[in-house]
Motif scaffolding. Structure first.
Motif, PDB file in Angstrom:
ATOM      1  N   PHE A  26       0.875  -1.130  -0.073  1.00 57.47           N
ATOM      2  CA  PHE A  26       0.060   0.141   0.103  1.00 57.47           C
ATOM      3  C   PHE A  26       0.670   1.344   0.042  1.00 57.47           C
ATOM      4  N   PHE A  27       0.819   2.096  -0.817  1.00 58.47           N
ATOM      5  CA  PHE A  27       1.630   3.316  -0.864  1.00 58.47           C
ATOM      6  C   PHE A  27       0.509   4.415  -0.607  1.00 58.47           C
ATOM      7  N   VAL A  28       0.864   5.063   0.512  1.00 61.91           N
ATOM      8  CA  VAL A  28      -0.088   5.865   1.210  1.00 61.91           C
ATOM      9  C   VAL A  28       0.366   7.314   1.464  1.00 61.91           C
ATOM     10  N   ALA A  29      -0.449   8.265   0.817  1.00 61.90           N
ATOM     11  CA  ALA A  29       0.027   9.408   0.903  1.00 61.90           C
ATOM     12  C   ALA A  29      -1.463  10.533   0.736  1.00 61.90           C
ATOM     13  N   VAL A 549      -2.413 -13.645  -7.816  1.00 57.33           N
ATOM     14  CA  VAL A 549      -1.528 -12.430  -8.673  1.00 57.33           C
ATOM     15  C   VAL A 549      -0.364 -12.687  -7.492  1.00 57.33           C
ATOM     16  N   GLY A 550       0.777 -12.493  -8.001  1.00 56.44           N
ATOM     17  CA  GLY A 550       1.863 -12.496  -7.396  1.00 56.44           C
ATOM     18  C   GLY A 550       2.130 -11.340  -6.334  1.00 56.44           C
ATOM     19  N   GLN A 551       1.783 -10.086  -7.167  1.00 57.84           N
ATOM     20  CA  GLN A 551       1.918  -8.785  -6.640  1.00 57.84           C
ATOM     21  C   GLN A 551       0.905  -7.854  -6.873  1.00 57.84           C
ATOM     22  N   ILE A 552       0.468  -7.395  -5.799  1.00 54.34           N
ATOM     23  CA  ILE A 552      -0.430  -6.177  -6.047  1.00 54.34           C
ATOM     24  C   ILE A 552      -0.175  -5.040  -5.261  1.00 54.34           C
ATOM     25  N   LEU A 553      -0.459  -3.861  -5.934  1.00 54.06           N
ATOM     26  CA  LEU A 553       0.197  -2.548  -5.604  1.00 54.06           C
ATOM     27  C   LEU A 553      -0.901  -1.205  -5.529  1.00 54.06           C
ATOM     28  N   VAL A 554      -0.908  -0.921  -4.533  1.00 51.38           N
ATOM     29  CA  VAL A 554      -2.423  -0.206  -4.320  1.00 51.38           C
ATOM     30  C   VAL A 554      -1.721   1.298  -3.860  1.00 51.38           C
ATOM     31  N   THR A 555      -2.287   2.314  -4.425  1.00 47.11           N
ATOM     32  CA  THR A 555      -2.311   3.737  -3.933  1.00 47.11           C
ATOM     33  C   THR A 555      -3.478   3.854  -3.239  1.00 47.11           C
ATOM     34  N   THR A 556      -3.355   4.864  -2.247  1.00 46.60           N
ATOM     35  CA  THR A 556      -4.507   5.023  -1.358  1.00 46.60           C
ATOM     36  C   THR A 556      -4.011   6.248  -0.259  1.00 46.60           C
ATOM     37  N   TYR A 557      -5.280   7.186   0.065  1.00 46.17           N
ATOM     38  CA  TYR A 557      -4.777   7.603   1.467  1.00 46.17           C
ATOM     39  C   TYR A 557      -5.805   7.022   2.720  1.00 46.17           C
ATOM     40  N   GLU A 558      -6.168   6.019   2.410  1.00 45.44           N
ATOM     41  CA  GLU A 558      -6.996   5.090   3.514  1.00 45.44           C
ATOM     42  C   GLU A 558      -5.752   4.549   4.561  1.00 45.44           C
ATOM     43  N   GLU A 559      -5.115   5.158   5.148  1.00 43.65           N
ATOM     44  CA  GLU A 559      -3.926   4.897   6.136  1.00 43.65           C
ATOM     45  C   GLU A 559      -4.407   4.030   7.039  1.00 43.65           C
ATOM     46  N   GLY A 560      -5.531   4.026   7.685  1.00 39.04           N
ATOM     47  CA  GLY A 560      -6.047   3.354   8.750  1.00 39.04           C
ATOM     48  C   GLY A 560      -6.259   2.171   8.299  1.00 39.04           C
ATOM     49  N   VAL A 573       1.416  -8.095   3.559  1.00 42.12           N
ATOM     50  CA  VAL A 573       0.998  -6.423   3.317  1.00 42.12           C
ATOM     51  C   VAL A 573       2.317  -5.752   3.991  1.00 42.12           C
ATOM     52  N   GLU A 574       2.710  -4.823   2.994  1.00 40.21           N
ATOM     53  CA  GLU A 574       3.554  -3.935   3.334  1.00 40.21           C
ATOM     54  C   GLU A 574       3.064  -2.589   3.159  1.00 40.21           C
ATOM     55  N   LEU A 575       3.286  -1.531   4.222  1.00 43.74           N
ATOM     56  CA  LEU A 575       2.908  -0.252   4.129  1.00 43.74           C
ATOM     57  C   LEU A 575       4.035   0.777   3.919  1.00 43.74           C
ATOM     58  N   THR A 576       3.937   1.576   2.630  1.00 42.72           N
ATOM     59  CA  THR A 576       4.671   2.556   2.425  1.00 42.72           C
ATOM     60  C   THR A 576       4.372   4.038   2.169  1.00 42.72           C
ATOM     61  N   TYR A 577       5.015   4.729   2.703  1.00 44.17           N
ATOM     62  CA  TYR A 577       4.516   6.467   2.486  1.00 44.17           C
ATOM     63  C   TYR A 577       5.119   6.944   1.407  1.00 44.17           C
ATOM     64  N   ALA A 578       4.201   7.584   0.492  1.00 48.68           N
ATOM     65  CA  ALA A 578       4.892   8.270  -0.764  1.00 48.68           C
ATOM     66  C   ALA A 578       4.964   9.487  -0.321  1.00 48.68           C
ATOM     67  N   ARG A 579       6.404   9.736  -0.343  1.00 49.43           N
ATOM     68  CA  ARG A 579       7.007  11.204  -0.141  1.00 49.43           C
ATOM     69  C   ARG A 579       7.480  11.719  -1.171  1.00 49.43           C
ATOM     70  N   THR A 580       7.530  13.151  -1.411  1.00 47.27           N
ATOM     71  CA  THR A 580       8.063  13.836  -2.441  1.00 47.27           C
ATOM     72  C   THR A 580       8.910  14.889  -1.998  1.00 47.27           C
ATOM     73  N   ASP A 581       9.780  15.389  -2.702  1.00 52.72           N
ATOM     74  CA  ASP A 581      10.725  16.677  -2.294  1.00 52.72           C
ATOM     75  C   ASP A 581      10.086  17.650  -2.771  1.00 52.72           C
ATOM     76  N   PRO A 582      10.022  18.791  -1.991  1.00 51.02           N
ATOM     77  CA  PRO A 582       9.402  20.157  -2.470  1.00 51.02           C
ATOM     78  C   PRO A 582      10.163  20.695  -3.739  1.00 51.02           C
ATOM     79  N   ARG A 583       9.298  21.205  -4.606  1.00 49.27           N
ATOM     80  CA  ARG A 583       9.838  21.653  -5.821  1.00 49.27           C
ATOM     81  C   ARG A 583      10.477  22.889  -5.360  1.00 49.27           C
TER      82      ARG A 583
END
Length: 583
Positions: A26-29, A549-560, A573-583
């Motif tokens: 889960f890519f959470v942001a 399916v061997g691998q499922i990747l999900v983007t979401t803001y449903e962190e809970g 299940v692995e939880l990853t936070y999508a972070r970006t650098d400020p422009r």
């Protein structure tokens, strides 16, 4: 499966190096951070889609290029590294290594198709939901299933028959549109061509005679034109001379004489006046100098006359000085007068010279050698030329009519020969139509039988989430929904219903008709109510646990929800936070 994602200067990501170690990630942001940008980057890196002319806008601001690098492990333990670079102007490069060996993009796509058992176009729609944009709800699965189940030859044969029917339809229409190839129509067309031939011969003879007349009249008309030009030039010359004479009138007396004679006389008079003025001025200057010299001698001589040396009384000296002063004054007055006279003479000579130069520049035109034939010559030539132009137009029109008549005659003769072909084409079209319909029915029936388990399973899973039936999946890859007596397109459903239907279908198709080991869902939970959101999330985790399916990747803001799933199945299940650098 995707093992690692590396982005450099892609949209909001200055640099991202992400290792994927669990079946479900889960890519959470929050919204606006860059979740969809991450999906776009991986899709472009894996398949090079979409081919967008404005793709260069994905390059991060302040940089000239972006890089997407993916490490994949395909079925059979084949390791692949694919790297794409993107310039701000939209230009892109591709590199790929398979088990350490460099391959081009064509070979890379072949390896991907063979490993995952499907064409990259179908894989793109299943892995990244590319077909879900707007109201498109189909998957390009028909050709894939035909290839898998061995009925592609049937579909190819049906397609060839369809093309043949299209050609036959054009031929039959052409034959039916013109059934006029009778003997009477052909005879009338022949008479029409013969009549046009005769008329063309007459017009051709008239054109020859008219051309001869033009050749005869052109010399006289040319001479008349020369006389017209001479008269125009003569008038212009006379006008220029008159204008020059008017300018000279204030300085010279021209009268009715040749202006050159007046210029010569005026130049002679002005030269004489100049010479006389110069001589008179010289004499006055001598007189003035003598007077000044005598005055100086009287002043310096004392009481004796400087000339005869006799004694000189004061009154005599004063009288002599006065006389010499009067002579000097008169001489200076004459010098000034002669200066003015010589200046006026020089100015007059200069003006006369300018007039002479202007007069010399004008050349009187010469009369043509032969007599003027008069305006009638030009009028006669214009009339004959007009007649020649009319005949040329008539000749061209007759030629066009003759060509059209010949084409019509040829068409009538051809259609007369093709009458029998109409019946043969109609019989062939009937046979081809029946054969094509039969092949399509056999292929559709075979596909329907093969795809029936998929249709049943998709409907069952829909019912588990929504508690009702209605979702349909056709053998052509189209999703629809039955509600009462109406069949709705999937695009007409709510956002949550549409997202769930696509998710269930993609999971099932990826695991059952392909060997695709990766599937990516971009914000699939956000349009669902809490109960269905949890059910759909668990469905994805269960699919990974079951190995569908061997691998499922999900983007979401449903962190809970993502945290709860990661806590209940930490090995899955692995939880990853999508972070970006400020422009």
């Amino acid at each position: 499966m995707i093992r690692n994602i590396r982005l450099v200067n892609w949209r909001a990501y200055q640099e991202l190096d992400l290792a994927l170690t669990r079946p479900v990630t889960f890519f959470v942001a929050p919204n606006g951070v860059g979740k969809t940008s991450l999906v776009e980057a991986v899709r472009w890196g894996m398949f090079g889609t979409p081919e967008d002319r404005d793709r260069g806008r994905a390059v991060r601001g302040g940089h000239e290029s972006a890089t997407v690098e993916l490490d994949l492990t395909l079925p059979g333990s084949v390791d692949v590294r694919v790297t794409r670079t993107l310039k701000r102007n939209g230009a892109a490069t591709f590199e790929a290594c398979v088990d350490g060996n460099a391959v081009d993009e064509g070979r890379y796509r072949t390896i991907l198709r063979d490993a995952w058992g499907a064409d990259p176009r179908l894989l793109d729609s299943l892995v990244f939901e590319s077909v879900a944009a707007g109201r498109t709800t189909g998957f390009p699965i028909r050709d894939h299933l035909a290839d898998v189940f061995g009925i592609e030859p049937l579909l190819n044969a049906a397609s060839q028959l369809k093309a043949r029917r299209s050609d036959l339809a054009k031929k039959i229409k052409s034959l039916r549109d013109d059934l006029s190839g009778s003997d009477e129509a052909i005879a009338a067309a022949v008479r029409r061509v013969d009549g046009l031939d005769t008329e063309l011969q007459l017009v051709t003879a008239e054109r020859r005679a008219t051309d001869d007349a033009v050749n005869e009249l052109e010399p006289a008309a040319a001479l008349a034109a020369s006389w017209d030009r001479y008269r125009e030039d003569a008038m212009a010359y006379s006008s220029r001379i008159q204008s020059l004479v008017a300018e000279m009138a204030g300085m010279l007396e021209v009268g009715d004489k040749d202006p050159r004679i007046a210029l010569t006389r005026g130049e002679r008079e002005a030269s004489t006046a100049l010479e006389e003025g110069i001589r008179a001025k010289a004499a006055a200057e001598v007189q003035a100098a003598s007077s000044a010299s005598a005055t100086d001698l009287l002043h310096s001589a004392g009481d004796r006359c400087p000339t005869c040396l006799r004694p000189l009384a004061d009154d005599e000296r004063d009288a002599a000085l006065a006389a010499h002063g009067d002579v000097g004054s008169h001489a200076h007055t004459e010098i000034e007068q002669h200066d003015r006279q010589t200046a006026a003479a020089r100015e007059r000579l200069s003006a006369i010279s300018r007039f002479g130069q202007a007069l010399n520049e004008y050349r009187a035109p010469s009369e043509p050698e032969r007599p003027d034939p008069g305006p009638e010559a030009s009028i006669a030539l214009a009339e004959v030329r007009l007649q020649a132009s009319e005949l040329a137009e008539r000749h061209g029109a007759l030629n066009s009519q003759r060509e059209a008549a010949l084409l019509k005659l040829e068409e009538l003769r051809r259609t007369a020969e093709d009458q029998s072909a109409l019946e043969a084409a109609a019989r062939e079209d009937l046979v081809v139509e029946v054969t094509q319909k039969t092949l399509n029915e056999v292929a559709d029936r075979y596909l329907a039988e093969r795809i029936e388990p998929l249709v049943h399973e998709i409907g069952r899973r829909w019912k588990l989430v929504f508690g009702s039936e209605g979702l349909k999946f056709g053998s052509d890859g189209q999703l629809s929904f039955s509600r009462g007596d109406f069949d709705l397109a999937l695009g007409d459903l709510s956002g949550g219903e549409r997202a769930t239907a696509l998710l269930v279908t993609r999971l099932l198709l990826a695991g059952s008709v392909t060997r695709a080991s990766t599937i990516w869902f971009d914000e699939p939970l956000e349009h669902l109510d809490p109960r269905r959101r949890a059910a759909v999330a668990r469905t994805m985790v269960l699919a990974a646990q079951a190995g569908a399916v061997g691998q499922i990747l999900v983007t979401t803001y449903e962190e809970g929800l993502a945290r709860r799933l990661a806590a209940t199945a930490p090995d899955i299940v692995e939880l990853t936070y999508a972070r970006t650098d400020p422009r």
